[in-house]
Structures are given as C-alpha cells and as structure tokens.
Motif scaffolding. Sequence first.
Motif, PDB file in Angstrom:
ATOM      1  N   PRO A 143       0.807  -1.230   0.000  1.00  0.00           N
ATOM      2  CA  PRO A 143       0.000   0.000   0.000  1.00  0.00           C
ATOM      3  C   PRO A 143       0.837   1.275   0.000  1.00  0.00           C
ATOM      4  CG  PRO A 143      -0.825  -1.565   1.626  1.00  0.00           C
ATOM      5  CD  PRO A 143       0.476  -2.107   1.122  1.00  0.00           C
ATOM      6  N   TYR A 144       1.853   1.326   0.822  1.00  0.00           N
ATOM      7  CA  TYR A 144       2.734   2.495   0.882  1.00  0.00           C
ATOM      8  C   TYR A 144       4.089   2.016   1.367  1.00  0.00           C
ATOM      9  CZ  TYR A 144       0.597   2.204   5.533  1.00  0.00           C
ATOM     10  OH  TYR A 144       0.112   1.761   6.728  1.00  0.00           O
ATOM     11  N   GLN A 145       5.029   2.910   1.296  1.00  0.00           N
ATOM     12  CA  GLN A 145       6.395   2.516   1.645  1.00  0.00           C
ATOM     13  C   GLN A 145       6.511   2.133   3.117  1.00  0.00           C
ATOM     14  OE1 GLN A 145       8.929   5.849   0.852  1.00  0.00           O
ATOM     15  NE2 GLN A 145       7.832   7.247   2.207  1.00  0.00           N
ATOM     16  N   GLN A 146       7.577   1.430   3.396  1.00  0.00           N
ATOM     17  CA  GLN A 146       7.740   0.859   4.727  1.00  0.00           C
ATOM     18  C   GLN A 146       7.929   1.938   5.794  1.00  0.00           C
ATOM     19  OE1 GLN A 146       7.409  -2.219   5.529  1.00  0.00           O
ATOM     20  NE2 GLN A 146       8.681  -2.779   7.275  1.00  0.00           N
ATOM     21  N   LYS A 147       8.683   2.971   5.464  1.00  0.00           N
ATOM     22  CA  LYS A 147       9.028   3.990   6.458  1.00  0.00           C
ATOM     23  C   LYS A 147       8.606   5.387   5.991  1.00  0.00           C
ATOM     24  CE  LYS A 147      13.087   1.416   8.121  1.00  0.00           C
ATOM     25  NZ  LYS A 147      12.605   1.194   9.488  1.00  0.00           N
ATOM     26  N   LYS A 148       8.787   6.360   6.879  1.00  0.00           N
ATOM     27  CA  LYS A 148       8.618   7.787   6.602  1.00  0.00           C
ATOM     28  C   LYS A 148       7.166   8.224   6.433  1.00  0.00           C
ATOM     29  CE  LYS A 148      13.089   8.073   4.269  1.00  0.00           C
ATOM     30  NZ  LYS A 148      13.792   8.458   3.024  1.00  0.00           N
ATOM     31  N   THR A 149       6.195   7.393   6.752  1.00  0.00           N
ATOM     32  CA  THR A 149       4.787   7.802   6.640  1.00  0.00           C
ATOM     33  C   THR A 149       4.153   8.017   8.010  1.00  0.00           C
ATOM     34  OG1 THR A 149       3.994   5.512   6.623  1.00  0.00           O
ATOM     35  CG2 THR A 149       4.535   6.496   4.502  1.00  0.00           C
ATOM     36  N   GLY A 150       4.732   7.466   9.051  1.00  0.00           N
ATOM     37  CA  GLY A 150       4.142   7.576  10.381  1.00  0.00           C
ATOM     38  C   GLY A 150       3.065   6.542  10.650  1.00  0.00           C
ATOM     39  N   ASN A 151       2.667   5.808   9.616  1.00  0.00           N
ATOM     40  CA  ASN A 151       1.643   4.763   9.795  1.00  0.00           C
ATOM     41  C   ASN A 151       2.299   3.424  10.135  1.00  0.00           C
ATOM     42  OD1 ASN A 151      -0.435   6.551   9.043  1.00  0.00           O
ATOM     43  ND2 ASN A 151      -0.026   6.168   6.876  1.00  0.00           N
ATOM     44  N   ALA A 152       1.452   2.524  10.612  1.00  0.00           N
ATOM     45  CA  ALA A 152       1.949   1.169  10.851  1.00  0.00           C
ATOM     46  C   ALA A 152       2.286   0.526   9.510  1.00  0.00           C
ATOM     47  CB  ALA A 152       0.903   0.351  11.599  1.00  0.00           C
ATOM     48  N   ARG A 153       3.310  -0.283   9.511  1.00  0.00           N
ATOM     49  CA  ARG A 153       3.739  -0.905   8.262  1.00  0.00           C
ATOM     50  C   ARG A 153       2.677  -1.886   7.750  1.00  0.00           C
ATOM     51  NH1 ARG A 153       8.798  -3.938  11.294  1.00  0.00           N
ATOM     52  NH2 ARG A 153       7.549  -5.067  12.809  1.00  0.00           N
ATOM     53  N   GLN A 154       2.462  -1.832   6.438  1.00  0.00           N
ATOM     54  CA  GLN A 154       1.483  -2.698   5.785  1.00  0.00           C
ATOM     55  C   GLN A 154       2.140  -3.318   4.552  1.00  0.00           C
ATOM     56  OE1 GLN A 154      -1.720  -3.356   6.706  1.00  0.00           O
ATOM     57  NE2 GLN A 154      -1.637  -2.063   8.528  1.00  0.00           N
ATOM     58  N   GLY A 155       1.857  -4.604   4.348  1.00  0.00           N
ATOM     59  CA  GLY A 155       2.416  -5.264   3.175  1.00  0.00           C
ATOM     60  C   GLY A 155       1.374  -5.639   2.150  1.00  0.00           C
ATOM     61  N   SER A 156       0.083  -5.521   2.491  1.00  0.00           N
ATOM     62  CA  SER A 156      -0.969  -5.902   1.547  1.00  0.00           C
ATOM     63  C   SER A 156      -2.260  -5.191   1.925  1.00  0.00           C
ATOM     64  CB  SER A 156      -1.186  -7.421   1.570  1.00  0.00           C
ATOM     65  OG  SER A 156      -2.289  -7.779   0.777  1.00  0.00           O
ATOM     66  N   ARG A 157      -3.069  -4.872   0.907  1.00  0.00           N
ATOM     67  CA  ARG A 157      -4.378  -4.263   1.163  1.00  0.00           C
ATOM     68  C   ARG A 157      -5.419  -5.312   1.573  1.00  0.00           C
ATOM     69  NH1 ARG A 157      -4.684   0.978  -0.671  1.00  0.00           N
ATOM     70  NH2 ARG A 157      -3.042   1.644  -2.113  1.00  0.00           N
TER      71      ARG A 157
END
Length: 197
Positions: free
Chosen positions: A27-41
């Motif tokens: 969904p989005y990159q692993q770091k630098k977003t402040g969100n929890a890491r996600q690998g799939s929608r």
Amino acid sequence: MYAQNALRAGTASTKTRSEVRGGGKKPYQQKKTGNARQGSRRTPLRPGGGVIFGPKPRDFSVDMNQKERRIAMATAFQSASPDVVVVENLDGKFDSPKTKNMVEFLDRVGLKPSEEKVLLVIEGAKRNALLSARNIDRLKINKPNSLKITDVSLQVNPTPGIRTLVGALNSIKSIFGAATASEPEAAQEEEAAPAAA
C-alpha cells in the motif's frame, strides 16, 4: 447429536488473505509515513481483506458404532412408549390410492394429523397406503429399517404421537431389540357404525 450432525451440509466457506482477489502491491512505503507498516491491502485488519480462522467446507458427521445406534433407537422408543399406538395391519384396507380413505382410517383409530404430527411405521410394499398418505401434511410414513432417531425422539424432533402397525412392531423389536410398549392393546378399527343406544 449424531443425527443432527449428519444433517449439516457443512458448506460454509470464507476466503483467507491468500484467496482474496488483489493485495499484490504494497500500500505504501515501509518507512517515513508515520503509519503502521502494511504489506498488503487484503490483510484481515482492513475492510475487504481475508477472514481469520473463518469456516471452511467440512464434514460434521461423527462415527458411531452400530450397537450404540441400536441402543439409542431402543431408548428413544422406550421414552416414546406412552405415545405408541399399535393398529392392525393395512393389508386390504386400501384398494385404491385415495387421501380420503387414509384420513378416515386415521380418524377411526383416534388419530388427527390436522392437530398433531403422526409417524406411521409400516412394513412391506403397500403402494396404495403410501400414495394415500403422501398428501397429508403432518403424516409421515417410514419403514422399520429406514427409521431415524430424529423421527422417534421427542427431544430432537417433537412428535406428539408415534403410530406403528403390529407387523412393523415385531420388526422394530427384532431390529432394535426394544419393547416399544408394555403389551400394547391393538386399536381395533371400527368398520361398522356404532350401535344406537
């Protein structure tokens, strides 16, 4: 429980995260977003994702020894013995398949399928009797070797009356080894009109 589990279809099914369509792209990159890491929608934590530990098609039936099944059926007959009425054989009673004839026969022996459920256990191939009874809503006909415990058990399938024939009664005793009633009196069919007082 044995009979009820055997009736379950067991077709309920859900999709896991590996079976749901989509979710191949991160969904989005692993770091630098402040969100929890996600690998799939399609993670189970998101709407539209897979189901965790959801149901899958399975067989709910359980194994039961033949001796145990016979003991259970005999116990069900003994529990229902107060509601058992033994009537005479149906040989020669139905020359033609007519529902009216069956209704009159049941009325003569004191049965009312319009008010209560009736299980009629017969023996042999009595085609006219079967055809005469198939259009009566609360009347169910079965053979001794095809009986199920849900047909007899008052707890599983409430049946106010269990009606058996004399020939079928002997077959039930030989198959299940149960005395369905203590010396039941045969309900004699009143063919002639009652005499006037």
